[in-house]
Design a protein around this motif. Structure first.
Motif, PDB file in Angstrom:
ATOM      1  N   CYS A  85      42.507  20.803  95.458  1.00 26.69           N
ATOM      2  CA  CYS A  85      43.188  21.284  94.261  1.00 26.69           C
ATOM      3  C   CYS A  85      42.972  22.782  94.117  1.00 26.69           C
ATOM      4  O   CYS A  85      42.097  23.366  94.749  1.00 26.69           O
ATOM      5  N   GLY A  86      43.781  23.374  93.273  1.00 27.93           N
ATOM      6  CA  GLY A  86      43.688  24.799  93.010  1.00 27.93           C
ATOM      7  C   GLY A  86      44.192  25.095  91.615  1.00 27.93           C
ATOM      8  O   GLY A  86      44.478  24.192  90.837  1.00 27.93           O
ATOM      9  N   LYS A  87      44.320  26.348  91.311  1.00 27.66           N
ATOM     10  CA  LYS A  87      44.864  26.750  90.016  1.00 27.66           C
ATOM     11  C   LYS A  87      46.381  26.727  90.152  1.00 27.66           C
ATOM     12  O   LYS A  87      47.002  27.705  90.552  1.00 27.66           O
ATOM     13  N   ASP A  88      46.932  25.612  89.810  1.00 25.82           N
ATOM     14  CA  ASP A  88      48.335  25.315  90.020  1.00 25.82           C
ATOM     15  C   ASP A  88      49.165  25.805  88.838  1.00 25.82           C
ATOM     16  O   ASP A  88      48.698  25.777  87.699  1.00 25.82           O
ATOM     17  N   ARG A  89      50.392  26.240  89.078  1.00 27.14           N
ATOM     18  CA  ARG A  89      51.269  26.653  87.977  1.00 27.14           C
ATOM     19  C   ARG A  89      52.195  25.515  87.543  1.00 27.14           C
ATOM     20  O   ARG A  89      52.970  25.676  86.607  1.00 27.14           O
ATOM     21  N   ILE A  90      52.091  24.366  88.208  1.00 30.66           N
ATOM     22  CA  ILE A  90      52.917  23.214  87.852  1.00 30.66           C
ATOM     23  C   ILE A  90      52.132  22.225  86.989  1.00 30.66           C
ATOM     24  O   ILE A  90      52.610  21.750  85.982  1.00 30.66           O
ATOM     25  N   LEU A 115      37.777  19.374  97.543  1.00 29.30           N
ATOM     26  CA  LEU A 115      37.717  20.823  97.768  1.00 29.30           C
ATOM     27  C   LEU A 115      38.516  21.473  96.654  1.00 29.30           C
ATOM     28  O   LEU A 115      39.696  21.165  96.469  1.00 29.30           O
ATOM     29  N   ARG A 116      37.871  22.362  95.921  1.00 34.58           N
ATOM     30  CA  ARG A 116      38.535  23.075  94.828  1.00 34.58           C
ATOM     31  C   ARG A 116      38.714  24.539  95.250  1.00 34.58           C
ATOM     32  O   ARG A 116      37.760  25.178  95.675  1.00 34.58           O
ATOM     33  N   TYR A 117      39.920  25.011  95.066  1.00 33.36           N
ATOM     34  CA  TYR A 117      40.244  26.407  95.373  1.00 33.36           C
ATOM     35  C   TYR A 117      40.800  27.047  94.099  1.00 33.36           C
ATOM     36  O   TYR A 117      42.006  27.088  93.897  1.00 33.36           O
ATOM     37  N   PRO A 118      39.920  27.530  93.214  1.00 36.49           N
ATOM     38  CA  PRO A 118      40.374  28.019  91.904  1.00 36.49           C
ATOM     39  C   PRO A 118      41.254  29.266  91.986  1.00 36.49           C
ATOM     40  O   PRO A 118      41.965  29.563  91.023  1.00 36.49           O
ATOM     41  N   ASP A 119      41.264  29.980  93.092  1.00 43.96           N
ATOM     42  CA  ASP A 119      42.070  31.195  93.202  1.00 43.96           C
ATOM     43  C   ASP A 119      43.381  30.975  93.948  1.00 43.96           C
ATOM     44  O   ASP A 119      44.011  31.928  94.375  1.00 43.96           O
ATOM     45  N   THR A 120      43.773  29.721  94.114  1.00 46.66           N
ATOM     46  CA  THR A 120      45.027  29.414  94.812  1.00 46.66           C
ATOM     47  C   THR A 120      45.931  28.581  93.932  1.00 46.66           C
ATOM     48  O   THR A 120      45.502  27.985  92.952  1.00 46.66           O
ATOM     49  N   GLY A 121      47.174  28.507  94.310  1.00 45.42           N
ATOM     50  CA  GLY A 121      48.130  27.689  93.577  1.00 45.42           C
ATOM     51  C   GLY A 121      48.725  26.660  94.477  1.00 45.42           C
ATOM     52  O   GLY A 121      48.361  26.504  95.619  1.00 45.42           O
TER      53      GLY A 121
END
Length: 121
Positions: A85-90, A115-121
């Motif tokens: 997951c990440g910082k998604d815009r959806i 796996l978390r990717y907070p700087d990705t979408g």
């Protein structure tokens, strides 16, 4: 299944997103054997206020407990599960990944690797 890998997964089955559905109560995005599956409806949205799709999903998830049949039953799989997951815009994918992991743990199912990717979408 040998394994499940899901990127930016959902924790719930959703209402289909279209203007007609918003006005009529909607239908499920998903079906099984030509029958719609239960779904989490979108919360009332004031489109004139210009909410983002992320805001619509985030608000709608607040009522998820009222729609237990719409929850994705991760506890039914015995296969290893890997979630990204990440910082998604959806939608709030990392929040939903946490919901899935919590549901697996509470039901004595294999807890997914995350796996978390907070700087990705």
């Amino acid at each position: 299944l040998a394994a499940v890998v899901a990127g930016a997964p959902s924790s719930d089955l959703w209402q289909s997103m279209d203007m007609a559905g918003f006005l009529t109560g909607g239908t499920s995005t998903y079906s099984w054997r030509d029958k719609p599956l239960p779904f989490l409806p979108y919360s009332s949205v004031n489109f004139l206020a210009g909410p983002t799709v992320l805001e619509i999903h985030t608000k709608s998830l607040q009522s998820a407990a009222a729609y237990p049949a719409a929850l994705i039953a991760i506890e039914k799989t015995r296969a290893p599960v890997f979630l990204l997951c990440g910082k998604d815009r959806i939608w709030p994918s990392c929040d939903m990944v946490s919901t899935l992991a919590d549901r697996a743990a509470k039901n004595n199912a294999p807890v997914p690797e995350i796996l978390r990717y907070p700087d990705t979408g």
